[in-house]
Design an enzyme around this catalytic site. Structure first.
Site, PDB file in Angstrom:
ATOM      1  N   ASP A  45     -42.873  14.081  59.357  1.00 47.00           N
ATOM      2  CA  ASP A  45     -44.095  13.459  58.824  1.00 47.00           C
ATOM      3  C   ASP A  45     -44.059  11.936  58.931  1.00 47.00           C
ATOM      4  O   ASP A  45     -44.963  11.329  59.503  1.00 47.00           O
ATOM      5  CB  ASP A  45     -44.293  13.814  57.339  1.00 47.00           C
ATOM      6  CG  ASP A  45     -44.769  15.243  57.146  1.00 47.00           C
ATOM      7  OD1 ASP A  45     -44.315  16.114  57.920  1.00 47.00           O
ATOM      8  OD2 ASP A  45     -45.577  15.493  56.239  1.00 47.00           O
ATOM      9  N   ARG A  59     -38.786   8.139  41.976  1.00 48.31           N
ATOM     10  CA  ARG A  59     -39.904   7.482  42.671  1.00 48.31           C
ATOM     11  C   ARG A  59     -40.046   5.999  42.309  1.00 48.31           C
ATOM     12  O   ARG A  59     -40.180   5.164  43.203  1.00 48.31           O
ATOM     13  CB  ARG A  59     -41.218   8.229  42.429  1.00 48.31           C
ATOM     14  CG  ARG A  59     -41.258   9.647  43.019  1.00 48.31           C
ATOM     15  CD  ARG A  59     -40.683   9.685  44.413  1.00 48.31           C
ATOM     16  NE  ARG A  59     -40.860  10.971  45.071  1.00 48.31           N
ATOM     17  CZ  ARG A  59     -40.051  11.444  45.994  1.00 48.31           C
ATOM     18  NH1 ARG A  59     -38.977  10.763  46.345  1.00 48.31           N
ATOM     19  NH2 ARG A  59     -40.291  12.601  46.567  1.00 48.31           N
ATOM     20  N   ASP A  73     -46.420  12.508  43.596  1.00 49.23           N
ATOM     21  CA  ASP A  73     -45.657  11.386  44.147  1.00 49.23           C
ATOM     22  C   ASP A  73     -46.538  10.218  44.569  1.00 49.23           C
ATOM     23  O   ASP A  73     -46.167   9.062  44.407  1.00 49.23           O
ATOM     24  CB  ASP A  73     -44.783  11.854  45.319  1.00 49.23           C
ATOM     25  CG  ASP A  73     -43.533  12.569  44.828  1.00 49.23           C
ATOM     26  OD1 ASP A  73     -43.135  12.327  43.674  1.00 49.23           O
ATOM     27  OD2 ASP A  73     -42.963  13.365  45.588  1.00 49.23           O
ATOM     28  N   SER A 129     -40.709  22.692  51.442  1.00 50.53           N
ATOM     29  CA  SER A 129     -40.289  21.301  51.560  1.00 50.53           C
ATOM     30  C   SER A 129     -39.242  21.012  50.493  1.00 50.53           C
ATOM     31  O   SER A 129     -39.217  21.644  49.447  1.00 50.53           O
ATOM     32  CB  SER A 129     -41.488  20.367  51.437  1.00 50.53           C
ATOM     33  OG  SER A 129     -41.814  20.188  50.087  1.00 50.53           O
TER      34      SER A 129
END
Length: 376
Positions: free
Chosen positions: A23, A102, A131, A187
């Site tokens: 990605d 994050r 996210d 994922s």
């Protein structure tokens, strides 16, 4: 001549949170196509990754600069410790392994953007998840005038790349090395604290999940299955999602911390702090690490920890953490006071009045209900 032309044509510099995967590799090339100078930024927070290979890949794809930042000690000290001190668990089950990472990643991304004079930052987070919110709230808080490019929310990007096949085709066309191993049908996100699995076949909440041992630094993973959960949680954006998390080291730390905290902390302080811990968990999950209220809550929780120290003995067996004993120089446990065999500095007669005073309200309540036969 051509070089000066591209400088004039450039839309500006963007710092891309780059993972080295398909990605963000496609995003890197796509941003270049759109006319941006791209700085790739890769955060090492303990994931199992060949960072040098990722650097070479980003350079070969045309990144102007590549920053590989070792944030492991910062992640532990500034993010994992406060979460452990808060006993932070979202919706009673999830120890926030991704959520707490994050802001750590975004803090350094903003630092690089400011230092490099980049007015854009970009990431590969999807338009449905948490996210994107976590990254961007932190970026806006610490760099208010920043502009954010989120390709998975830009129609010309997500209409062009409707699935993995489109990304693979684009990658082959632009010389992006494509992973040769077949991709797991979900994922994955890994760091020092945990590993998470989401999406793909896991979107059906009935599909069961078999984990393979993964070797990470804070890991007891695979061997005992400690801190392994399969949950459906509420995303901030309003939908429920299914996630599978393994937080072995974090779970052991949480259990040990909870034990020593109860041993050393005043009862009423702990009650207030418990509520703050829940609030903290929600703030972190929802992306508000850099909000004034989260800062305030963190300070309060840190204050509550001044006497929380000691040793906890525990064992790990078949997915469970068992506490075996504890000791602390700051303990509020008074063996003589609590003993059934020693009177200590306590008069049992006092308990009679204590109970009667506490009964006043209950007797009045039941008198009103007409349940009590108590004569005045």
């Amino acid at each position: 001549e051509a070089e000066s032309m591209t400088c004039i044509m450039s839309k500006g510099t963007v710092v891309l949170a780059y993972s080295g995967g398909l990605d963000t590799s496609c995003i890197l090339v796509w941003l270049k196509e759109q006319g941006y100078n791209v700085i790739a930024y890769l955060a090492n927070i303990g994931q199992d990754e060949d960072f040098e290979a990722a650097r070479k890949k980003a350079e070969s794809l045309g990144a102007k600069k590549v920053f590989i930042e070792d944030l492991r000690s910062q992640f532990v000290e500034d993010f994992i410790w406060p979460a452990v001190q808060a006993n932070a668990v979202y919706e009673d089950r999830y120890p926030l392994g991704t959520a707490v990472a994050r802001p750590c990643i975004a803090h350094r991304q903003v630092e690089i953007a400011r230092r490099e004079g980049a007015q854009f930052v970009s990431h590969g987070a999807t338009g449905k998840g948490n996210d994107q919110i976590r990254f961007e709230l932190t970026c806006y808080a610490l760099y208010p005038e920043v502009k954010i490019i989120a390709p998975w929310r830009i129609p010309e990007f997500y209409n062009r790349f409707r699935g993995r096949t489109d990304l693979m085709e684009y990658a082959q066309k632009h010389g992006i090395p494509v992973p040769v191993t077949p991709r797991a049908p979900w994922s994955m996100d890994a760091n020092l604290m945990h590993i998470s699995y989401e999406s793909g076949i896991l979107e059906n909440p009935k599909v069961s999940f078999q984990l393979h041992p993964v070797n990470l630094s804070l890991s007891l993973r695979g061997k005992h299955g400690v801190g392994r959960i399969d949950i459906v949680e509420n995303r901030f954006i309003g939908m429920k999602s299914r996630g599978i998390y393994e937080t072995p080291g974090g779970t052991v730390l949480l259990k040990a911390h909870l034990d020593i905290e109860t041993f050393t902390m005043d009862k009423e302080v702990r009650r207030i702090k418990q509520g703050l811990g829940i609030r903290f968990s929600e703030l972190v999950y929802n992306g508000f690490w850099d909000s004034p209220e989260c800062d305030f809550v963190r300070h309060c929780i840190a204050k509550s920890q001044e006497n929380v120290e000691g040793k906890v003995q525990l064992s790990v067996f078949k997915g469970q953490v068992y506490i075996l004993g504890r000791e602390s120089s700051k303990s509020l446990y008074n063996e003589e006071l609590v003993s059934m065999d020693v009177q200590g500095d306590y008069d049992p007669c006092d308990a009679s009045g204590f109970i009667r005073i506490n009964a006043v309200r209950l007797r009045e309540h039941h008198r009103l209900q007409g349940f009590s036969g108590t004569k005045k």
